[in-house]
Design a protein around this motif. Sequence first.
Motif, PDB file in Angstrom:
ATOM      1  N   LEU A 108       0.734  -1.169   0.262  1.00 23.87           N
ATOM      2  CA  LEU A 108       0.152  -0.015   0.009  1.00 23.87           C
ATOM      3  C   LEU A 108       0.656   1.323   0.133  1.00 23.87           C
ATOM      4  O   LEU A 108       0.233   2.213   0.010  1.00 23.87           O
ATOM      5  N   ARG A 109       2.111   1.215   0.270  1.00 25.95           N
ATOM      6  CA  ARG A 109       2.791   2.523   0.167  1.00 25.95           C
ATOM      7  C   ARG A 109       3.533   2.791  -1.081  1.00 25.95           C
ATOM      8  O   ARG A 109       4.345   2.163  -1.637  1.00 25.95           O
ATOM      9  N   ALA A 110       2.816   3.916  -1.716  1.00 27.76           N
ATOM     10  CA  ALA A 110       3.423   4.358  -3.143  1.00 27.76           C
ATOM     11  C   ALA A 110       4.917   4.845  -3.250  1.00 27.76           C
ATOM     12  O   ALA A 110       5.325   4.886  -4.188  1.00 27.76           O
ATOM     13  N   ASP A 111       5.574   5.148  -1.936  1.00 19.30           N
ATOM     14  CA  ASP A 111       6.780   5.430  -1.980  1.00 19.30           C
ATOM     15  C   ASP A 111       7.720   4.500  -1.896  1.00 19.30           C
ATOM     16  O   ASP A 111       9.046   4.597  -1.667  1.00 19.30           O
TER      17      ASP A 111
ATOM     18  N   LEU B 174       1.379  -0.862  -5.034  1.00 20.94           N
ATOM     19  CA  LEU B 174       0.761   0.284  -5.351  1.00 20.94           C
ATOM     20  C   LEU B 174       1.611   1.124  -6.309  1.00 20.94           C
ATOM     21  O   LEU B 174       1.321   1.936  -7.206  1.00 20.94           O
TER      22      LEU B 174
ATOM     23  N   ASP C  31       0.857   2.300  -9.974  1.00 20.34           N
ATOM     24  CA  ASP C  31       0.938   3.752 -10.539  1.00 20.34           C
ATOM     25  C   ASP C  31       1.825   3.625 -11.851  1.00 20.34           C
ATOM     26  O   ASP C  31       1.145   4.459 -12.697  1.00 20.34           O
TER      27      ASP C  31
ATOM     28  N   HIS D 150      -5.587  -0.237  -9.171  1.00 19.21           N
ATOM     29  CA  HIS D 150      -4.908   0.745  -8.554  1.00 19.21           C
ATOM     30  C   HIS D 150      -5.696   1.589  -7.468  1.00 19.21           C
ATOM     31  O   HIS D 150      -5.030   1.703  -6.190  1.00 19.21           O
ATOM     32  N   ALA D 151      -7.019   1.824  -7.668  1.00 25.41           N
ATOM     33  CA  ALA D 151      -7.671   2.593  -6.555  1.00 25.41           C
ATOM     34  C   ALA D 151      -7.640   1.670  -5.452  1.00 25.41           C
ATOM     35  O   ALA D 151      -7.867   2.249  -4.353  1.00 25.41           O
TER      36      ALA D 151
ATOM     37  N   LEU E  22      -5.793  -0.553  -4.185  1.00 23.75           N
ATOM     38  CA  LEU E  22      -4.689  -0.200  -3.463  1.00 23.75           C
ATOM     39  C   LEU E  22      -4.464   1.280  -2.686  1.00 23.75           C
ATOM     40  O   LEU E  22      -3.974   1.361  -1.651  1.00 23.75           O
ATOM     41  N   GLN E  23      -4.619   2.234  -3.584  1.00 25.25           N
ATOM     42  CA  GLN E  23      -4.581   3.575  -3.382  1.00 25.25           C
ATOM     43  C   GLN E  23      -5.220   3.926  -2.075  1.00 25.25           C
ATOM     44  O   GLN E  23      -4.814   4.528  -1.139  1.00 25.25           O
ATOM     45  N   PHE E  24      -6.471   3.570  -2.011  1.00 26.06           N
ATOM     46  CA  PHE E  24      -7.604   3.786  -0.796  1.00 26.06           C
ATOM     47  C   PHE E  24      -7.662   2.864   0.191  1.00 26.06           C
ATOM     48  O   PHE E  24      -8.428   2.950   0.872  1.00 26.06           O
TER      49      PHE E  24
END
Length: 316
Positions: free
Chosen positions: A234-237, A243, A247, A272-273, A275-277
């Motif tokens: 879940l961490r985009a960084d 995630l 992206d 994607h959504a 995972l993002q939310f």
Amino acid sequence: MLSRTADHLFWMARYTERAENTARMLDVNVQTAMLPQSDSDAEHAWRAILGISELQSSYDRKYAAVAPQDVIDFMVRDPSNPSSIAACLNEARENARAVRGTLTTEVWEIQNQTWLDLQKHLRSRQLEQDPSQFFEWVKYRSHLSRGVTLGTMLRDEAVNFIRLGTFLERADNTARILDVKLHGARDAGQGDESAKRDFYYWAALLRSVSGFEIYRKVYRDVITPERVAELLMLRADMPRSLLACMDEVVGNLREVRNEVSAETERLAGRLHAELQFGRIDDILRVGLHDTLTQFLQRVYELGNRVSRDFLVPLAA
């Protein structure tokens, strides 16, 4: 862009990424095998690698027992294994050779030289004498390929298809590693010795995705399965998280969209959504294994849709 050209670029990137992922998994097992552990635990760890790659049945048909050197040899250079590092790097080179006119000279030379150097490494018996150094070389060549691609190629559809291949392959691999390692940890048992083993187990998982230092920086606390799952999902960084991969997939699909790709974009955007939310507590409530199994199925479907919409369709 011609579909056949896009197909070669897509698979060149997927095979390069697959070789790196295999090297990462094998290297971590070689390192952890030096820690005190029972024979059954050691065998379980090597079987887990075969399971992640869906190679257990192929391996069992050739070998009577699971032995570290046999697993390494099978996953690095066995000609009967189409997912071996040698096979992947050969396929990456062949796909690059087919579209040399689309690549910069530097990108082609990296792919070609990697294959030539691989033959020297395998003949020199470096794999038997110092496997970790060999696996570091494989990872380095993959990093070099990505860096040269981004540093020398025009940011057009060719790069978009290369990135699509890279991050679909990476998402698949991260989900497989997390799912298999989660089941392995559940089988480890209880007690102080089990707790110590769990630490090395989860640390090994994080190292296999270059996430150990990142975990320490983000959480600054003891390693727990829940936080490992959160980091890798879940961490985009986190560069190798699900995630972060999605992206890239969504962004590159947007750049190459055509008149038939709307449903493929919708599928990628929905994944994607989620995972993002998403929240790790909700995922754990539903079940991490079920969530990851569904993710792998949907990524597989997404890969098939990309092939259907943009590339040379996969054989039925």
